[in-house]
Design a protein around this motif. Structure first.
Motif, PDB file in Angstrom:
ATOM      1  N   VAL A 128       3.707-146.067 -74.621  1.00  0.00           N
ATOM      2  CA  VAL A 128       4.819-146.624 -73.850  1.00  0.00           C
ATOM      3  C   VAL A 128       4.581-146.434 -72.353  1.00  0.00           C
ATOM      4  O   VAL A 128       4.782-147.364 -71.539  1.00  0.00           O
ATOM      5  CB  VAL A 128       6.147-145.965 -74.278  1.00  0.00           C
ATOM      6  N   VAL A 129       4.122-145.244 -71.953  1.00  0.00           N
ATOM      7  CA  VAL A 129       3.857-144.986 -70.535  1.00  0.00           C
ATOM      8  C   VAL A 129       2.734-145.892 -70.025  1.00  0.00           C
ATOM      9  O   VAL A 129       2.803-146.448 -68.917  1.00  0.00           O
ATOM     10  CB  VAL A 129       3.522-143.503 -70.326  1.00  0.00           C
ATOM     11  N   MET A 130       1.679-146.091 -70.817  1.00  0.00           N
ATOM     12  CA  MET A 130       0.576-146.946 -70.405  1.00  0.00           C
ATOM     13  C   MET A 130       0.999-148.407 -70.299  1.00  0.00           C
ATOM     14  O   MET A 130       0.560-149.134 -69.398  1.00  0.00           O
ATOM     15  CB  MET A 130      -0.591-146.791 -71.379  1.00  0.00           C
ATOM     16  N   LEU A 131       1.870-148.845 -71.203  1.00  0.00           N
ATOM     17  CA  LEU A 131       2.374-150.212 -71.109  1.00  0.00           C
ATOM     18  C   LEU A 131       3.210-150.391 -69.840  1.00  0.00           C
ATOM     19  O   LEU A 131       3.090-151.421 -69.152  1.00  0.00           O
ATOM     20  CB  LEU A 131       3.220-150.539 -72.334  1.00  0.00           C
ATOM     21  N   MET A 132       4.024-149.419 -69.523  1.00  0.00           N
ATOM     22  CA  MET A 132       4.809-149.497 -68.282  1.00  0.00           C
ATOM     23  C   MET A 132       3.906-149.492 -67.064  1.00  0.00           C
ATOM     24  O   MET A 132       4.138-150.239 -66.098  1.00  0.00           O
ATOM     25  CB  MET A 132       5.798-148.335 -68.227  1.00  0.00           C
ATOM     26  N   ALA A 133       2.865-148.647 -67.068  1.00  0.00           N
ATOM     27  CA  ALA A 133       1.934-148.618 -65.945  1.00  0.00           C
ATOM     28  C   ALA A 133       1.164-149.920 -65.819  1.00  0.00           C
ATOM     29  O   ALA A 133       0.953-150.438 -64.708  1.00  0.00           O
ATOM     30  CB  ALA A 133       0.968-147.446 -66.121  1.00  0.00           C
ATOM     31  N   ALA A 134       0.724-150.489 -66.954  1.00  0.00           N
ATOM     32  CA  ALA A 134       0.000-151.769 -66.922  1.00  0.00           C
ATOM     33  C   ALA A 134       0.889-152.882 -66.385  1.00  0.00           C
ATOM     34  O   ALA A 134       0.440-153.757 -65.623  1.00  0.00           O
ATOM     35  CB  ALA A 134      -0.507-152.112 -68.325  1.00  0.00           C
ATOM     36  N   GLN A 135       2.157-152.877 -66.780  1.00  0.00           N
ATOM     37  CA  GLN A 135       3.081-153.877 -66.278  1.00  0.00           C
ATOM     38  C   GLN A 135       3.253-153.740 -64.766  1.00  0.00           C
ATOM     39  O   GLN A 135       3.321-154.730 -64.026  1.00  0.00           O
ATOM     40  CB  GLN A 135       4.432-153.733 -66.961  1.00  0.00           C
ATOM     41  N   GLY A 136       3.337-152.498 -64.284  1.00  0.00           N
ATOM     42  CA  GLY A 136       3.453-152.286 -62.846  1.00  0.00           C
ATOM     43  C   GLY A 136       2.228-152.742 -62.089  1.00  0.00           C
ATOM     44  O   GLY A 136       2.333-153.337 -61.001  1.00  0.00           O
ATOM     45  N   VAL A 137       1.035-152.479 -62.639  1.00  0.00           N
ATOM     46  CA  VAL A 137      -0.203-152.937 -61.995  1.00  0.00           C
ATOM     47  C   VAL A 137      -0.279-154.450 -61.966  1.00  0.00           C
ATOM     48  O   VAL A 137      -0.669-155.074 -60.970  1.00  0.00           O
ATOM     49  CB  VAL A 137      -1.424-152.335 -62.701  1.00  0.00           C
ATOM     50  N   ALA A 138       0.115-155.090 -63.094  1.00  0.00           N
ATOM     51  CA  ALA A 138       0.078-156.554 -63.165  1.00  0.00           C
ATOM     52  C   ALA A 138       1.069-157.164 -62.160  1.00  0.00           C
ATOM     53  O   ALA A 138       0.782-158.201 -61.559  1.00  0.00           O
ATOM     54  CB  ALA A 138       0.413-157.002 -64.583  1.00  0.00           C
TER      55      ALA A 138
END
Length: 297
Positions: free
Chosen positions: A287-297
Motif C-alpha cells: 500500500v505504501v509503495m502504491l501511494m509512493a508510485a502514484q505520487g511520483v507519477a
C-alpha cells in the motif's frame, strides 16, 4: 496412572498467572532497593537503548541525503563527481556502527542485572522446595521438577529481555517512524504504517495467546516424560526386581507420543503465525509503495 501438572506459574486460588502478572512480578528485581549498582546499570542500559533506536531511525535519513547529494555532482561532469559527500557517507557508516554498538553495549551492561535476577529467583525456588512437605518429596518427580526449574530460569531471561528491550523500545521506534513519515511525506503514509503495525501487534497477541495453551501442554508432556524416565532409573532395583522394564518403557513411550503431537502442533502454529505476520507486513508495504508510485507519477 499418575499425571504431572504442567509447569505454569499460578496465583492464589490456583488460577494460571497471566503474562502481565508474570512481567509485573519480575520488574521489582530490575530496581532492587538494596543494590544501587543494579539501578545504575539499568539506567545506563536504558540510555544505550534510546541511543540505539535514534541511530536506527537516522540511518535511512542520512543514507537518502547522501544519495541526493550525489545527483548534482553527476550532472556536473567528471570533475564534479570527485566531490563526493564524504561527511554524509562517514556519518552513515558511523550511524550503522552506532546502532549495533549501542545495542551490544546495552546487552553487556544489562547482563549482570539479568543474571542476578535469575539467580535470586532460582534461590527462592530452591528454598521453597525445601519448605514443601515430606509427602511431596516422597512422591518422586525429580525429572519433571528439574525440567521446570530449567525452563523457568531460561524463561526469566527471555521475559526480562522482551519486556525491557523489545516491547517498550519497539513502541518508541514506531512512534518516531510514524512522526517522521508524517513530517517528510504525508499523513496517509503515517496512517498506513500505524494501521499495519496495529494489525501486526493485534494478530500476534491473539495468535500467541492461543499458542500459549499448546505450549503449556507441550511443557506438561515433556515434564511427564522426564519424570517417568528419571524416576524409573532412580528406582532401578525395584523395576528389575518386579520385571517391569517393558511396563516402564511403555509408559515412557506414551508420554513422548503425547509430547510429539504437542510439539508438531506447536511448530505448525508457529509457522502459521510467521506467515500471517509476513502477509500483514507485505500488505502494508504494498500500500505504501502504491501511494509512493502514484505520487511520483
Amino acid at each position: 496412572m499418575r499425571r504431572i501438572a504442567g509447569p505454569q506459574l499460578t496465583i492464589a486460588g490456583g488460577q494460571p498467572r497471566s503474562g502481565l502478572q508474570t512481567v509485573g512480578s519480575l520488574l521489582p528485581y530490575l530496581w532492587p532497593r538494596d543494590d544501587m549498582v543494579a539501578r545504575v546499570r539499568v539506567v545506563i542500559a536504558a540510555v544505550f537503548l534510546v541511543c540505539a533506536k535514534l541511530a536506527v531511525v537516522w540511518v535511512p535519513l542520512v543514507y537518502s541525503r547522501a544519495v541526493d547529494a550525489l545527483i548534482p555532482s553527476v550532472s556536473g561532469g567528471a570533475a564534479a563527481v570527485v566531490a563526493v559527500p564524504v561527511a554524509l557517507i562517514i556519518a552513515y557508516g558511523l550511524l550503522r556502527v552506532s546502532a549495533s554498538g549501542f545495542g551490544e553495549m546495552r546487552d553487556a551492561i544489562f547482563a549482570a542485572v539479568q543474571q542476578r535476577t535469575v539467580r535470586r529467583v532460582a534461590l527462592q525456588t530452591f528454598r521453597h522446595l525445601h519448605r514443601l512437605s515430606l509427602r511431596f518429596h516422597l512422591d518422586r518427580q525429580t525429572g519433571g521438577l528439574s525440567r521446570a526449574i530449567e525452563r523457568g530460569t531460561v524463561g526469566i531471561e527471555q521475559v526480562l529481555r522482551m519486556a525491557v528491550f523489545n516491547v517498550i523500545p519497539t513502541l518508541l521506534e514506531v512512534g518516531l517512524v510514524v512522526g517522521i513519515l508524517w513530517y517528510m511525506f504525508d499523513w496517509r503514509f503515517a496512517l498506513v504504517t500505524l494501521v499495519a503495525v496495529g494489525l501486526y501487534l493485534s494478530f500476534t497477541l491473539l495468535f500467541t495467546n492461543w499458542r500459549v495453551l499448546i505450549r503449556r501442554r507441550m511443557n506438561a508432556t515433556d515434564s511427564e516424560a522426564q519424570s517417568r524416565a528419571v524416576d524409573s532409573l532412580l528406582n532401578y532395583e525395584t523395576v528389575k526386581y518386579f520385571g517391569n522394564e517393558a511396563h516402564e518403557a511403555r509408559r515412557f513411550d506414551e508420554s513422548w507420543s503425547h509430547y510429539e503431537r504437542a510439539a508438531v502442533k506447536n511448530q505448525v502454529t508457529l509457522n502459521m503465525l510467521n506467515l500471517g505476520q509476513a502477509a500483514i507486513i507485505a500488505l502494508g508495504l504494498s500500500v505504501v509503495m502504491l501511494m509512493a508510485a502514484q505520487g511520483v507519477a
